[in-house]
Design a protein around this motif. Sequence first.
Motif, PDB file in Angstrom:
ATOM      1  N   GLY A  50       0.815  -1.221   0.000  1.00 20.41           N
ATOM      2  CA  GLY A  50       0.000   0.000   0.000  1.00 20.41           C
ATOM      3  C   GLY A  50       0.840   1.259   0.000  1.00 20.41           C
ATOM      4  N   GLY A  51       1.979   1.201  -0.663  1.00 19.33           N
ATOM      5  CA  GLY A  51       2.829   2.387  -0.752  1.00 19.33           C
ATOM      6  C   GLY A  51       3.654   2.649   0.488  1.00 19.33           C
ATOM      7  N   LYS A  52       3.620   1.722   1.459  1.00 15.57           N
ATOM      8  CA  LYS A  52       4.431   1.909   2.682  1.00 15.57           C
ATOM      9  C   LYS A  52       5.304   0.686   2.889  1.00 15.57           C
ATOM     10  CE  LYS A  52       2.818   3.811   6.345  1.00 15.57           C
ATOM     11  NZ  LYS A  52       2.051   3.990   7.586  1.00 15.57           N
ATOM     12  N   VAL A  53       6.455   0.904   3.512  1.00 20.27           N
ATOM     13  CA  VAL A  53       7.330  -0.231   3.805  1.00 20.27           C
ATOM     14  C   VAL A  53       6.610  -1.184   4.765  1.00 20.27           C
ATOM     15  CG1 VAL A  53       8.499   0.885   5.750  1.00 20.27           C
ATOM     16  CG2 VAL A  53       9.675  -0.875   4.483  1.00 20.27           C
ATOM     17  N   SER A  54       6.801  -2.489   4.513  1.00 20.28           N
ATOM     18  CA  SER A  54       6.114  -3.466   5.377  1.00 20.28           C
ATOM     19  C   SER A  54       7.094  -4.429   6.050  1.00 20.28           C
ATOM     20  CB  SER A  54       5.090  -4.270   4.573  1.00 20.28           C
ATOM     21  OG  SER A  54       5.735  -4.988   3.538  1.00 20.28           O
ATOM     22  N   ASP A  63      17.652 -16.211   4.435  1.00 21.72           N
ATOM     23  CA  ASP A  63      17.283 -17.525   4.982  1.00 21.72           C
ATOM     24  C   ASP A  63      15.775 -17.769   4.889  1.00 21.72           C
ATOM     25  OD1 ASP A  63      16.200 -15.939   6.955  1.00 21.72           O
ATOM     26  OD2 ASP A  63      17.633 -16.539   8.517  1.00 21.72           O
ATOM     27  N   GLY A  64      15.073 -16.892   4.164  1.00 22.46           N
ATOM     28  CA  GLY A  64      13.647 -17.115   3.921  1.00 22.46           C
ATOM     29  C   GLY A  64      12.739 -16.407   4.911  1.00 22.46           C
ATOM     30  N   ARG A  65      13.326 -15.863   5.973  1.00 25.30           N
ATOM     31  CA  ARG A  65      12.482 -15.193   6.952  1.00 25.30           C
ATOM     32  C   ARG A  65      12.054 -13.809   6.465  1.00 25.30           C
ATOM     33  NH1 ARG A  65      15.308 -14.558  12.316  1.00 25.30           N
ATOM     34  NH2 ARG A  65      17.207 -14.821  11.097  1.00 25.30           N
ATOM     35  N   HIS A  66      10.985 -13.321   7.067  1.00 28.55           N
ATOM     36  CA  HIS A  66      10.496 -11.979   6.765  1.00 28.55           C
ATOM     37  C   HIS A  66      10.319 -11.257   8.096  1.00 28.55           C
ATOM     38  CE1 HIS A  66       8.166  -8.783   4.860  1.00 28.55           C
ATOM     39  NE2 HIS A  66       7.382  -8.861   5.913  1.00 28.55           N
ATOM     40  N   ILE A  67      10.940 -10.095   8.237  1.00 33.25           N
ATOM     41  CA  ILE A  67      10.815  -9.339   9.483  1.00 33.25           C
ATOM     42  C   ILE A  67       9.924  -8.133   9.215  1.00 33.25           C
ATOM     43  CG2 ILE A  67      12.046  -8.034  11.244  1.00 33.25           C
ATOM     44  CD1 ILE A  67      14.204  -9.998  11.128  1.00 33.25           C
ATOM     45  N   PRO A  68       8.751  -8.078   9.870  1.00 32.20           N
ATOM     46  CA  PRO A  68       7.874  -6.936   9.633  1.00 32.20           C
ATOM     47  C   PRO A  68       8.469  -5.643  10.169  1.00 32.20           C
ATOM     48  CG  PRO A  68       6.907  -8.441  11.246  1.00 32.20           C
ATOM     49  CD  PRO A  68       8.210  -9.034  10.838  1.00 32.20           C
ATOM     50  N   ALA A  69       8.227  -4.554   9.478  1.00 33.64           N
ATOM     51  CA  ALA A  69       8.750  -3.250   9.909  1.00 33.64           C
ATOM     52  C   ALA A  69       7.950  -2.146   9.251  1.00 33.64           C
ATOM     53  CB  ALA A  69      10.220  -3.121   9.508  1.00 33.64           C
ATOM     54  N   ASP A  70       7.811  -1.017   9.954  1.00 29.03           N
ATOM     55  CA  ASP A  70       7.214   0.131   9.279  1.00 29.03           C
ATOM     56  C   ASP A  70       8.211   1.267   9.103  1.00 29.03           C
ATOM     57  OD1 ASP A  70       7.349   1.107  11.827  1.00 29.03           O
ATOM     58  OD2 ASP A  70       5.196   1.114  12.179  1.00 29.03           O
ATOM     59  N   LEU A  71       9.425   1.007   9.497  1.00 28.17           N
ATOM     60  CA  LEU A  71      10.524   1.939   9.206  1.00 28.17           C
ATOM     61  C   LEU A  71      11.788   1.116   9.056  1.00 28.17           C
ATOM     62  CD1 LEU A  71      11.781   4.830   9.087  1.00 28.17           C
ATOM     63  CD2 LEU A  71      12.104   4.661  11.549  1.00 28.17           C
ATOM     64  N   VAL A  72      12.525   1.375   7.999  1.00 26.65           N
ATOM     65  CA  VAL A  72      13.782   0.652   7.790  1.00 26.65           C
ATOM     66  C   VAL A  72      14.905   1.674   7.661  1.00 26.65           C
ATOM     67  CG1 VAL A  72      15.069  -0.893   6.254  1.00 26.65           C
ATOM     68  CG2 VAL A  72      12.624  -1.274   6.642  1.00 26.65           C
ATOM     69  N   VAL A  73      15.929   1.518   8.478  1.00 27.64           N
ATOM     70  CA  VAL A  73      17.116   2.371   8.384  1.00 27.64           C
ATOM     71  C   VAL A  73      18.241   1.513   7.820  1.00 27.64           C
ATOM     72  CG1 VAL A  73      18.834   3.687   9.688  1.00 27.64           C
ATOM     73  CG2 VAL A  73      16.418   3.793  10.337  1.00 27.64           C
TER      74      VAL A  73
END
Length: 275
Positions: free
Chosen positions: A85-89, A95-105
Amino acid sequence: MPNSRGSRETACALPSQFAGAGFIGLEFAATARIKGLEVDLLELASRVMARAVTAEVSEYFQKQHTAAGIRIHLGVQATAIEASGGKVSGVSLSDGRHIPADLVVVGVGVLPNAELAAEAGLPVASGIIVNDHLLTADPDISAIGDCALFESPRFGGSLRLESVQNATDHARCVAARLTGADKPYDGQPWFWSDQGDDKLQMVGLTTGYDRVVLRGDPSRKAFSAFCYRGDKLLGIESVNRAGDHMFGRRLLPAGGSITPEQAADQNFDLKKALG
Ligand SMILES: Cc1cc2nc3c(=O)[nH]c(=O)nc-3n(C[C@H](O)[C@H](O)[C@H](O)COP(=O)(O)OP(=O)(O)OC[C@H]3O[C@@H](n4cnc5c(N)ncnc54)[C@H](O)[C@@H]3O)c2cc1C
């Protein structure tokens, strides 16, 4: 612990094949955590600040940040920053994992802006190449600071450093040349990093060290790692021990050293070693 907006941050400290990675990601992570945000720290290497500090200092900071609630993921590679939706997720890992985030530095190091010098026909490698007087191949053009790959008689090779000390001492060197006091650049590198309540200060370049002597006590949150090659002191990494750092800033430029036994001996008076 989510903050009041349920925010979640991922500080990516990715290693860089160029320079950097480590300090900025950790400083950001520590501050975000103090502010109550959730933080995941991603790092390809097997320990934090692996490029810059000894294993002893890495271990101390890793413990501190973990105790503060930062989730440190070592030996992982971020492969994609994902959006919805136009925002970082979040961030995907190799290793296949996904880490949720709403801000990435992304703290992955920097590349010097050397294009202008290259276009002017000046030799450029991992920075703008200058001699030990910080002069390029053109006697009317100097390069200083982060972008300069300078010849260092003190360390026997070419260096490109990213620090306030390096930039300001380079500036002084060129200013001295322009005002008639020309001499080779011979600055002693030193750095600092504030992470949470801890102040890390480093003096010297410790590349090639083969022995680390601790002075002080990591469990009391105040210690220094004296780094040696043979019996020669190369540099000191100090955690909340400003006195040890200042000792190194006076001793090392003069080519001085103390023995590993003296460094380890709490009763050995460092001031006396300065003469
Ligand atoms: C987030 C962060 C935290 C840091 N923390 C520390 C710290 O705690 N301690 C420490 O010692 N160092 C720290 N550093 C490093 C320190 O900031 C740099 O080493 C220092 O700023 C280098 O100074 P400089 O003048 O060489 O480069 P810069 O400060 O980067 O200045 C270069 C300037 O040149 C401009 N420029 C580039 N190309 C051109 C062009 N073609 N024409 C005109 N202008 C151009 C750039 O826009 C920039 O403004 C940190 C750096 C960052 C990014």
